[in-house]
Enzyme design. Structure first.
Site, PDB file in Angstrom:
ATOM      1  CE1 TYR A  33      97.524  32.259   0.609  1.00  0.00           C
ATOM      2  CE2 TYR A  33      95.078  31.601   0.323  1.00  0.00           C
ATOM      3  CZ  TYR A  33      96.478  31.348   0.769  1.00  0.00           C
ATOM      4  OH  TYR A  33      96.524  30.354   1.720  1.00  0.00           O
ATOM      5  CE  LYS A 151      98.538  30.067  -1.684  1.00  0.00           C
ATOM      6  NZ  LYS A 151      98.311  29.079  -0.422  1.00  0.00           N
ATOM      7  CD  GLU A 183      95.408  20.803   1.500  1.00  0.00           C
ATOM      8  OE1 GLU A 183      96.224  20.711   0.621  1.00  0.00           O
ATOM      9  OE2 GLU A 183      94.203  21.173   0.914  1.00  0.00           O
ATOM     10  CG  LEU A 207      97.204  24.395  -2.796  1.00  0.00           C
ATOM     11  CD1 LEU A 207      96.211  25.413  -3.566  1.00  0.00           C
ATOM     12  CD2 LEU A 207      97.883  25.729  -1.746  1.00  0.00           C
TER      13      LEU A 207
END
Length: 287
Positions: A33, A151, A183, A207
């Site tokens: 996505y 992702k 993260e 990411l």
């Protein structure tokens, strides 16, 4: 009035959009996505999101949807049809449905990807109250898989992390692996020490944030010092300030880490300046 959404070539009222119960995004989280921000009716960092989407598809050996080359037109159409001034466009591609549940990937010749897009209206997105007060984060162990650079829609643990933060009276969580912050649950993490911006280097562990790339570029152009390396929660607690970046939060100051107040407990100057630069520069090139 319901939203108009996009599903496999059609613009439909949201209540009429349906996919198969055998779609692999539903059964296997076999999907990827992107989320693109909309400010003043225009798309922010669209090209970066499109390139990352293509990379995610390639990394999973997933076919591009037939409408891949029309994604900009589809985004713009949804923004117009739903009257979005400030908000988000969510895009999801799954491997599709092969007609039954199976762990093995279906033959690409026998299945077509499912492409879904919808908008979310977020008036005042750039003027979030949290950006003026800063947010509080807690640390949690990072127990996700090791291809976080893709992702995917595997978002259960990040969702759990958000709930852990909420239960602790905080706003978000930073995930920690082997003693170092990877993260946030839905953002990239940074600390600032002595005017130096420190953030984890790109790898499969985090990411590759589109907002991250833009913010670091703007920081360097503004003659700010950037060091891409891992940092610990103890370092974060002793930092002068901290912040996170994401497509929906832009640059969001962090004022507390695991109960330790950073600086004077208000958003730091570096985070505030980077947010201002990011929003100004992104609006100039929005499409």
């Amino acid at each position: 009035m319901s939203r108009i959404v996009y599903l496999n070539g059609e613009y439909l009222p949201e209540e009429e959009a349906k996919i198969s119960i055998f779609d692999r995004s539903f059964l296997m989280a076999d999907g990827v996505y992107e989320v693109t921000s909309v400010l003043d009716g225009k798309l922010i960092d669209f090209d970066g999101h499109a390139k990352r989407l293509e990379r995610s598809l390639n990394e999973l050996g997933m076919q591009k949807p037939q409408a891949f080359d029309d994604l900009l037109e589809i985004h713009r159409a949804l923004v117009e049809k739903n009257g979005i001034e400030d908000g988000l466009v969510y895009l999801q591609v799954s491997r599709g449905s092969a007609g039954d549940r199976d762990f093995a990937f279906p033959d690409p010749e026998q299945v077509k990807p499912t492409l879904v897009l919808f908008t979310q209206n977020k008036p005042g997105l750039a003027d979030s109250p949290a950006s003026k007060t800063g947010i509080k984060v807690i640390s949690i162990p990072d127990i996700r898989w090791h291809r976080r650079d893709i992702k995917t829609v595997q978002l259960l643990y990040p969702s759990m992390g958000k709930m852990m933060a909420k239960a602790a009276g905080a706003d978000d969580a930073w995930m920690v692996e082997d003693g170092f912050v990877t993260e946030g649950t839905s953002n990239n993490a940074y600390i600032v020490k002595g005017n130096k911006i420190i953030t984890r280097a790109l790898s499969n562990d985090i990411l590759h944030g589109i907002t991250r790339a833009a913010v670091l570029r703007f920081a360097r152009e503004a003659q700010m010092e950037v060091e891409e390396r891992s940092f610990t929660i103890d370092e974060a607690k002793k930092a002068d300030e901290a912040f996170v970046t994401s497509a929906s939060g832009f640059v969001m100051p962090v004022v507390e880490v695991d109960g330790a107040t950073l600086g004077d407990g208000t958003p730091g100057n570096v985070a505030k300046r980077l947010r201002e630069i990011y929003l100004d520069e992104s609006r100039k090139v929005a499409i």
